[in-house]
Design a protein around this motif. Sequence first.
Motif, PDB file in Angstrom:
ATOM      1  N   TRP A 257       0.825  -1.199   0.000  1.00  0.00           N
ATOM      2  CA  TRP A 257       0.000   0.000   0.000  1.00  0.00           C
ATOM      3  C   TRP A 257       0.863   1.255   0.000  1.00  0.00           C
ATOM      4  O   TRP A 257       0.564   2.231  -0.693  1.00  0.00           O
ATOM      5  CB  TRP A 257      -0.935  -0.019   1.195  1.00  0.00           C
ATOM      6  N   GLU A 258       1.944   1.260   0.767  1.00  0.00           N
ATOM      7  CA  GLU A 258       2.841   2.428   0.769  1.00  0.00           C
ATOM      8  C   GLU A 258       3.426   2.653  -0.618  1.00  0.00           C
ATOM      9  O   GLU A 258       3.568   3.795  -1.074  1.00  0.00           O
ATOM     10  CB  GLU A 258       3.942   2.245   1.812  1.00  0.00           C
ATOM     11  N   LYS A 259       3.764   1.563  -1.297  1.00  0.00           N
ATOM     12  CA  LYS A 259       4.280   1.687  -2.656  1.00  0.00           C
ATOM     13  C   LYS A 259       3.207   2.228  -3.593  1.00  0.00           C
ATOM     14  O   LYS A 259       3.483   3.034  -4.483  1.00  0.00           O
ATOM     15  CB  LYS A 259       4.785   0.329  -3.155  1.00  0.00           C
ATOM     16  N   ALA A 260       1.955   1.750  -3.397  1.00  0.00           N
ATOM     17  CA  ALA A 260       0.852   2.216  -4.237  1.00  0.00           C
ATOM     18  C   ALA A 260       0.613   3.709  -4.041  1.00  0.00           C
ATOM     19  O   ALA A 260       0.365   4.441  -4.997  1.00  0.00           O
ATOM     20  CB  ALA A 260      -0.423   1.421  -3.919  1.00  0.00           C
ATOM     21  N   LEU A 261       0.676   4.163  -2.794  1.00  0.00           N
ATOM     22  CA  LEU A 261       0.510   5.590  -2.520  1.00  0.00           C
ATOM     23  C   LEU A 261       1.586   6.419  -3.199  1.00  0.00           C
ATOM     24  O   LEU A 261       1.313   7.477  -3.773  1.00  0.00           O
ATOM     25  CB  LEU A 261       0.520   5.836  -1.012  1.00  0.00           C
ATOM     26  N   ALA A 262       2.820   5.914  -3.116  1.00  0.00           N
ATOM     27  CA  ALA A 262       3.931   6.644  -3.739  1.00  0.00           C
ATOM     28  C   ALA A 262       3.740   6.729  -5.245  1.00  0.00           C
ATOM     29  O   ALA A 262       3.946   7.785  -5.857  1.00  0.00           O
ATOM     30  CB  ALA A 262       5.254   5.973  -3.395  1.00  0.00           C
TER      31      ALA A 262
END
Length: 332
Positions: A56-61
């Motif tokens: 999810w953190e990667k998706a947000l980035a």
Amino acid sequence: MTISASAFPRESSLSPKMCEEAMEWWLEMQEANFDSPAQAAFMAWRSEHPLHELAWEKALALGEQLDSLRTRGDPNLARRALLLPSDEGLSRRRAIKGLALLLVAGTGAWVGRDSEMVSRITADYTTGVGEQKRVALASGLSLELNTRSAIKARMADQRWHLRLLSGEVLIDTALNPAPLINTAQVRVQASSARFTMRQFDNGSTQLAVYRGSLEVIPTQASNRTALQAGQLARFGPLGMLDQRAVQASAPAWTEGMIVANGQPLQAFLDELGRYRHGHLGCDAALANLQVWGTYPLADSDRIINAVAQTLNLDVQRFTRLWVNLRPASANV
């Protein structure tokens, strides 16, 4: 509390499926009807596995990078590129697949030129979620790819060389010289055979022979194993892990079906989940309930409803991405 990505020393353990799910959730949040039940389902997905938080953190980035497109001329450029229907441009499924590959790439999966993710992007034949594809490579050599699969195929030294990168394939061959088929765990030679090869996320390869015979060599060992028609075996890179008989004359998925012969409910849902996006699960207390039946794969929601009705369970659908089975007595 949000877990920092730095808490995960091996980002490369993120799977393409996790990244696809993360991008599905990111796209869902762009919709106006992302309501409280959807938010609850999203939070449940994040807490289901530690690596979901990292995905999810990667998706947000990545989402922030896509949002930056909105400042370059057309404010709706990024959204239109992602959500156009297939007959007008890039389909949602293809967009999710491409964005998921970007996520995995960002975790370091492209470090080596021979990495599986690089190979998948350059695969000769691929299928998406719930998609199947038939390919005739030559007279006497045909492939049928199951859901979420990718394979490379090339001719070298007057012989076909195939490499299954992910998913599952049915291979039918009667060629001489025999084609060579590889995964990360095994090297297979089959001069006249019909068989399936499946690559599991746990680092094993399963082979099921329906006609003819195979010669199997683990990638990190020199011992050879002969598999005959009617045999199924699973291999790791050092050798065979288990073996059993195959009762059917062909894999059920090639006929558009999924079969359960007393399978535990959670195992059945995991298998069915290969053919749809998002989370499909059940309450832990139900995991070992036995499932029986033959179901058409064309409509996975109908399968879920049929299994729930047979086992007297309720189906919780928070969004199309989060489906859970629970005891009927849990109704409120």
